[in-house]
Design an enzyme around this catalytic site. Structure first.
Site, PDB file in Angstrom:
ATOM      1  N   ALA A 277       0.854  -1.204   0.000  1.00 24.46           N
ATOM      2  CA  ALA A 277       0.000   0.000   0.000  1.00 24.46           C
ATOM      3  C   ALA A 277       0.882   1.243   0.000  1.00 24.46           C
ATOM      4  O   ALA A 277       2.091   1.142  -0.238  1.00 24.46           O
ATOM      5  CB  ALA A 277      -0.923  -0.012   1.210  1.00 24.46           C
ATOM      6  N   ASN A 278       0.320   2.394   0.257  1.00 22.41           N
ATOM      7  CA  ASN A 278       1.104   3.625   0.335  1.00 22.41           C
ATOM      8  C   ASN A 278       0.510   4.545   1.401  1.00 22.41           C
ATOM      9  O   ASN A 278      -0.486   4.216   2.023  1.00 22.41           O
ATOM     10  CB  ASN A 278       1.164   4.307  -1.039  1.00 22.41           C
ATOM     11  CG  ASN A 278      -0.222   4.640  -1.544  1.00 22.41           C
ATOM     12  OD1 ASN A 278      -0.947   5.388  -0.922  1.00 22.41           O
ATOM     13  ND2 ASN A 278      -0.592   4.055  -2.682  1.00 22.41           N
ATOM     14  N   HIS A 279       1.145   5.712   1.583  1.00 22.46           N
ATOM     15  CA  HIS A 279       0.769   6.587   2.699  1.00 22.46           C
ATOM     16  C   HIS A 279      -0.405   7.516   2.414  1.00 22.46           C
ATOM     17  O   HIS A 279      -0.683   8.399   3.211  1.00 22.46           O
ATOM     18  CB  HIS A 279       1.969   7.459   3.100  1.00 22.46           C
ATOM     19  CG  HIS A 279       3.033   6.683   3.796  1.00 22.46           C
ATOM     20  ND1 HIS A 279       2.820   6.096   5.021  1.00 22.46           N
ATOM     21  CD2 HIS A 279       4.304   6.395   3.455  1.00 22.46           C
ATOM     22  CE1 HIS A 279       3.921   5.474   5.403  1.00 22.46           C
ATOM     23  NE2 HIS A 279       4.837   5.635   4.464  1.00 22.46           N
ATOM     24  N   SER A 280      -1.079   7.350   1.288  1.00 20.04           N
ATOM     25  CA  SER A 280      -2.187   8.261   0.988  1.00 20.04           C
ATOM     26  C   SER A 280      -3.243   8.220   2.108  1.00 20.04           C
ATOM     27  O   SER A 280      -3.603   7.153   2.592  1.00 20.04           O
ATOM     28  CB  SER A 280      -2.835   7.857  -0.336  1.00 20.04           C
ATOM     29  OG  SER A 280      -4.025   8.586  -0.517  1.00 20.04           O
TER      30      SER A 280
END
Ligand code: C5P
Length: 404
Positions: A211-214
């Protein structure tokens, strides 16, 4: 009378420009507003409460307690009464106290309990205005959602010349009127707006993912802005823990992976008028999502084989109908303008929002952002640091201007 029925708190701090506050007060009253003046002790050195009370038709609030009766002035009640607080002039000292919460006078306590939007018109000499500490305080205040009436977009490049001087009362009046007009604007009534937001999760197995930090904050700010302007909003949102739009009018479709997001967007896109791709979609997903949990002893050294995810914005762009408007985002660490312009073309977008990938107060996860809007026909507009809701408002303004 453009301000009929509006309740405005006019805060006055101790700068030479305070003499202009009387003119501003008169203009506000002439437009039909009810105005309560709150003045700092220093402000009274520049303009008398008697003048202000006569013009506003109300006793001026300055001390925590009324001198004659000992009655306590309630800043909390003022906060509930007011539709807008305008602080003009706002001195360097008052801006610093606002930025740090030094509540040692009625003006600052009123600010700290304000439920209404707050505008400041800075007034000081150029050296004080240009000082890093004043600029830092202004940035802090912008980040807190305060509307700073001094750096219209596009003027920053021309340096600080003329800065620090308070806007003229007539100009401040126009900003106040604009503020109320935009707050009641329903320029997207009857339009369907689809917004993607948040990260996506790409399964490695049943317990692990990429995933990512959005944070989804920009997408949610956009959803709320468009809903408040009358649009019928659908938010297609990746996994964002414990966060959802507060506006009950926003319809939310929850998804996990890029493929699920694509499916949901495809359904919503058909009859969408405006689609905004604010999600940070994972570019790749594991080729296989293993059922159950991959065990450590089975694993040894491990290589994840990844395959490309579809580009949702590009796919929708390729199927764009006449009259549909598509807006994308470009989060860039370098060569932002070129990269954003390329993405505008490649994804057949009408507008792209460029924001920086390498600052803590902008882009991913922050509450504020520094955006540049790039559109067709070399349209380019730069903005200073703003809250994501303020960014959403200027993005909506730009979308409203695109011919459909
Ligand atoms: O190419 P890049 O990922 O930088 O493009 C960003 C824009 O494209 C954003 O608007 C993002 O929401 C959208 N996008 C998408 N699907 C992807 C990748 C990006 O919709 N798979």
């Amino acid at each position: 009378m453009r301000l009929e029925g509006k309740h405005i708190v006019l805060g006055i701090s101790g700068g030479i420009a305070a003499y202009k506050s009387a003119a501003l007060l008169r203009l506000l009253i002439k437009e039909g507003a009810e105005v309560q003046v709150v003045i700092t002790p220093n402000g009274k050195e520049f303009i008398t409460p008697a003048t202000l009370a006569a013009l506003s038709g109300k006793p001026v609030v300055s001390e925590f307690f009324a001198a004659n009766t000992g009655e306590w002035h309630s800043h909390v009640d003022l906060g509930l009464w007011a539709d807008l607080m305008v602080i003009a002039p706002a001195t360097a000292c008052t801006l610093a106290k606002m930025a740090t919460g030094v509540a040692d006078n009625m003006l600052i306590t009123t600010y700290l309990s304000a439920k209404e939007p707050v505008m400041v018109a800075p007034a000081m000499d150029l050296d004080m205005f240009a000082h890093p500490s004043t600029q830092r305080n202004l940035d802090t205040l912008r980040g807190d959602g305060v509307i700073v009436l001094d750096s219209p977009s596009g003027e920053l490049a021309s340096g600080l010349e003329g800065k620090g001087r308070m806007l003229e009362p007539e100009q401040i009046l126009e900003k106040v009127v604009e503020h109320f007009e935009s707050a009641s604007r329903k320029d997207f009534a009857g339009e369907k707006v689809v917004i993607t937001a948040g990260p996506t999760r790409e399964k490695i197995d049943d317990v692990r993912f990429i995933a990512n930090h959005s944070s989804g904050k920009m997408g949610m700010a956009l959803a709320e802005e468009f809903a408040s302007r009358g649009a019928d909003v659908t938010l297609v949102c990746g996994p964002v823990e414990g966060r959802k739009p507060v506006d009950a009018r926003v319809k939310t479709v929850k998804v996990e992976s890029a493929l699920e997001m694509l499916d949901a967007v495809k359904k919503e896109y058909r009859d969408a008028d405006v689609t905004i791709f604010a999600a940070a979609v994972a570019d790749y997903r594991p080729e296989v999502a293993v059922a159950g949990k991959i065990k450590r002893e089975e694993r040894g050294p491990m290589t994840l084989s990844l395959v490309e995810n579809p580009d949702i914005a590009a796919e929708m762009g390729a199927n764009k109908r006449e009259g549909q408007v598509n807006v994308g985002f470009a989060l860039e660490s370098d060569n932002g303008l070129q990269n954003a312009a390329k993405k505008l073309d490649a994804k057949n977008l009408d507008l792209i929002v460029l924001n920086p990938a390498n600052r803590s107060d902008a882009g991913f996860n922050a509450d504020t952002d520094i955006i540049t809007l790039i559109g067709r026909d070399n349209m380019k507009e730069e903005f200073p640091l703003m809250t994501k809701r303020q960014c959403a408002s200027v993005i909506a303004n730009a979308v409203a201007k695109i011919a459909r």
